[in-house]
Design a protein around this motif. Structure first.
Motif, PDB file in Angstrom:
ATOM      1  N   ILE A 170       0.797  -1.813  -0.293  1.00 36.26           N
ATOM      2  CA  ILE A 170       0.042  -0.005   0.324  1.00 36.26           C
ATOM      3  C   ILE A 170       1.067   1.423   0.036  1.00 36.26           C
ATOM      4  O   ILE A 170       0.316   2.270  -0.817  1.00 36.26           O
ATOM      5  N   GLY A 171       2.088   1.495   0.760  1.00 40.75           N
ATOM      6  CA  GLY A 171       3.294   2.122   0.682  1.00 40.75           C
ATOM      7  C   GLY A 171       2.859   3.242   1.690  1.00 40.75           C
ATOM      8  O   GLY A 171       2.756   4.264   1.634  1.00 40.75           O
ATOM      9  N   SER A 172       2.570   2.464   2.372  1.00 39.13           N
ATOM     10  CA  SER A 172       2.406   3.275   3.832  1.00 39.13           C
ATOM     11  C   SER A 172       3.738   3.097   5.121  1.00 39.13           C
ATOM     12  O   SER A 172       4.620   2.541   4.898  1.00 39.13           O
ATOM     13  N   ASN A 173       4.289   3.897   5.698  1.00 35.75           N
ATOM     14  CA  ASN A 173       5.222   4.073   6.617  1.00 35.75           C
ATOM     15  C   ASN A 173       5.356   3.014   7.906  1.00 35.75           C
ATOM     16  O   ASN A 173       5.711   1.975   8.350  1.00 35.75           O
ATOM     17  N   LEU A 181      -9.645  -7.800  -0.910  1.00 38.43           N
ATOM     18  CA  LEU A 181      -8.612  -8.607  -0.157  1.00 38.43           C
ATOM     19  C   LEU A 181      -9.681  -8.807   1.161  1.00 38.43           C
ATOM     20  O   LEU A 181      -9.256  -8.506   1.641  1.00 38.43           O
ATOM     21  N   GLY A 182     -10.120 -10.203   0.685  1.00 39.35           N
ATOM     22  CA  GLY A 182     -11.137 -10.860   1.797  1.00 39.35           C
ATOM     23  C   GLY A 182     -10.302 -12.031   2.371  1.00 39.35           C
ATOM     24  O   GLY A 182      -9.789 -12.875   2.118  1.00 39.35           O
ATOM     25  N   GLY A 183     -10.289 -11.910   4.309  1.00 40.04           N
ATOM     26  CA  GLY A 183      -9.971 -13.656   4.373  1.00 40.04           C
ATOM     27  C   GLY A 183     -11.155 -14.115   4.289  1.00 40.04           C
ATOM     28  O   GLY A 183     -12.028 -14.541   3.852  1.00 40.04           O
ATOM     29  N   PHE A 184     -10.919 -15.351   5.185  1.00 41.13           N
ATOM     30  CA  PHE A 184     -11.266 -16.396   5.840  1.00 41.13           C
ATOM     31  C   PHE A 184     -12.326 -16.283   6.576  1.00 41.13           C
ATOM     32  O   PHE A 184     -12.643 -17.405   7.653  1.00 41.13           O
ATOM     33  N   GLY A 185     -12.670 -15.114   7.201  1.00 42.34           N
ATOM     34  CA  GLY A 185     -13.129 -15.087   8.186  1.00 42.34           C
ATOM     35  C   GLY A 185     -13.390 -13.256   8.802  1.00 42.34           C
ATOM     36  O   GLY A 185     -13.178 -12.652   7.089  1.00 42.34           O
ATOM     37  N   ASP A 186     -12.692 -12.168  10.129  1.00 39.44           N
ATOM     38  CA  ASP A 186     -12.929 -11.074   9.626  1.00 39.44           C
ATOM     39  C   ASP A 186     -11.680 -10.366   9.955  1.00 39.44           C
ATOM     40  O   ASP A 186     -10.701 -11.746  10.484  1.00 39.44           O
ATOM     41  N   GLY A 187     -10.789  -9.049   9.545  1.00 39.35           N
ATOM     42  CA  GLY A 187      -9.913  -8.737   9.755  1.00 39.35           C
ATOM     43  C   GLY A 187      -9.961  -7.381   9.485  1.00 39.35           C
ATOM     44  O   GLY A 187     -10.871  -7.070   8.355  1.00 39.35           O
ATOM     45  N   GLY A 188      -9.318  -6.360   9.730  1.00 31.35           N
ATOM     46  CA  GLY A 188      -8.434  -5.699   8.931  1.00 31.35           C
ATOM     47  C   GLY A 188      -7.244  -4.689   9.560  1.00 31.35           C
ATOM     48  O   GLY A 188      -6.176  -5.317   9.965  1.00 31.35           O
ATOM     49  N   ALA A 189      -7.061  -3.651   9.179  1.00 32.48           N
ATOM     50  CA  ALA A 189      -5.970  -2.800   9.218  1.00 32.48           C
ATOM     51  C   ALA A 189      -6.392  -0.991   9.001  1.00 32.48           C
ATOM     52  O   ALA A 189      -7.071  -0.455   8.407  1.00 32.48           O
ATOM     53  N   ILE A 190      -4.788  -1.041   9.661  1.00 31.86           N
ATOM     54  CA  ILE A 190      -4.911   0.840   9.567  1.00 31.86           C
ATOM     55  C   ILE A 190      -3.371   1.206   9.139  1.00 31.86           C
ATOM     56  O   ILE A 190      -2.300   0.398   9.389  1.00 31.86           O
ATOM     57  N   PHE A 191      -3.824   2.095   8.511  1.00 33.96           N
ATOM     58  CA  PHE A 191      -2.509   3.222   7.899  1.00 33.96           C
ATOM     59  C   PHE A 191      -2.305   3.826   7.918  1.00 33.96           C
ATOM     60  O   PHE A 191      -3.336   4.545   8.793  1.00 33.96           O
TER      61      PHE A 191
END
Ligand SMILES: *Cc1c(COP(=O)(O)O)cnc(C)c1O
Length: 376
Positions: A50-53, A194-204
């Motif tokens: 994603i090009g984040s730090n 971009l899906g997992g096989f359950g829940d998930g998330g991310a913060i940038f």
């Protein structure tokens, strides 16, 4: 013909089954279910992609927005400007944190928050803007960041529907959505790009101080083990999800390219139709088509939906009730807001099946059935 689905995660899995299965088994054999190597590897790879730090994985996309808002140190009653035309997760967490959601209109072409409407909604209490890259199309980030800078506001991008989308600034600079605001968030819910096989998330974020706070908040406000500096929450991405996501991340650009190809097919089939408006693609947004959403005029939308269903073609209305009319927000007296664009969209939109596994036979069938009903 294969059964048509809104999202075909099953066929997608079959194509990478061996790779995914062995990665999941590796996690099970390692027993490092929480914060294992898979989580570290995926975080590094996603951060690079994603090009984040800094990338902070978390439990889901709703938590990601909540944690992002918590990191800003806002006070109860502070106002957060956000579109009314979005999934409830975006706006719910604002109210959950005792902040005040201020709903504004979207651009009828892009379905994303209208910068002019943001500017009009700013008050002395405004502290943040949460734009949403709805359906996979980037919000007008250059204008939004300029407004934020002028009024000293934070920007949290809800990128749950647009991972892989790229935004081009007027000077030609390109950035992935989710890395333009002070903080970006995303979701790995199974049906997301971009899906997992359950829940998930991310913060940038690219801000070191914010990154430290975000990480701390997602982990019980902990600065070092058993020392808790701020009130946080427990929001983790588990190792099995990370292992699956790390493999799917390698295919994400290809998945998005296939979504775009399906969108091209739809666009061509419905081109210049007097009753059907196909999705707009701004030149500065690389649309990743989380949804393919038509606007219908002079068409019985429910009739079309039922007709498609009778032909085993699923379709969805995203979203039938806008945020400002949700009972949940009654306390903010938003139901009477004048939002003609949002109200119009909730009545006109319909989303057709879109995913990486649609083939030409399915697309031909879907478009022919839509046209059969609309041209009747
Ligand atoms: C899916 C989604 C979320 C929430 O993600 P979850 O992982 O389901 O919590 C937030 N915002 C938008 C726009 C979404 O589409």
């Amino acid at each position: 013909m294969r059964v048509i689905q809104m999202v075909d995660t099953k066929t997608q899995y079959q194509k990478i089954k061996q790779e995914v299965d062995s990665a999941v088994i590796e996690v099970m054999e390692s027993s490092a279910f929480i914060n294992g190597k898979a989580v570290k590897d995926f975080t590094v790879n996603l951060n690079k992609y994603i090009g984040s730090n800094y990338t902070i994985p978390c439990a889901n996309g709703t938590d990601a927005i909540q944690i992002a808002l918590m990191a800003l140190g806002l006070k109860p009653g502070d106002e957060v400007i956000t579109p009314s035309f979005t999934y409830i997760a975006t706006t719910e967490v604002i109210a959950l944190l005792n902040l005040t959601p201020v709903f504004v209109e979207v651009d009828p072409a892009t379905f994303c928050i209208d910068p002019a409407a943001i500017e009009k909604a700013i008050s002395p209490k405004t502290k943040a803007i949460v734009p949403v890259h709805l359906y996979g199309h980037a919000a007008a980030m250059e204008a939004i960041m300029a407004i934020a800078e002028k009024h000293n506001l934070y920007v949290i991008e809800d990128n749950a529907q647009a991972i892989g989308c790229e935004y081009t600034f007027s000077d030609g600079t390109k950035k992935k959505t989710g890395t333009i605001g002070h903080i970006g968030t995303t979701s790995f819910y199974p049906s997301k790009n971009l899906g997992g096989f359950g829940d998930g998330g991310a913060i940038f974020t690219s801000d070191e101080k914010l990154a430290t706070r975000l990480l701390m908040i997602a982990n019980h406000g902990q600065s070092k083990q058993y020392y808790h500096d701020v009130v946080g929450c427990n929001s983790r991405l588990d190792s099995i999800q990370a292992a699956v996501l790390d493999i799917k991340l390698k295919h994400l650009d290809e998945y998005n390219a296939r979504r775009r190809k399906a969108a091209d097919y739809y666009d061509n089939a419905f081109a210049n139709h007097p009753n059907i408006k196909t999705p707009f693609r701004a030149v500065n947004s690389f649309h990743v088509f989380h949804q393919y959403t038509l606007q219908l005029t002079g068409v019985d939308r429910n009739g079309l939906k039922d007709f498609l269903a009778s032909n085993n073609i699923p379709s969805m209305i995203y979203y039938p009730v806008p945020g400002h009319k949700q009972k949940m927000f009654e306390q903010f007296n938003t139901a009477s807001l004048n939002m003609p664009v949002t109200d119009m969209l909730t009545e006109k939109v319909i989303s057709l099946p879109i995913h990486s596994e649609l083939d030409e036979e399915q697309l031909q069938f879907i478009t022919s059935k839509v046209l059969e009903f609309v041209n009747k």
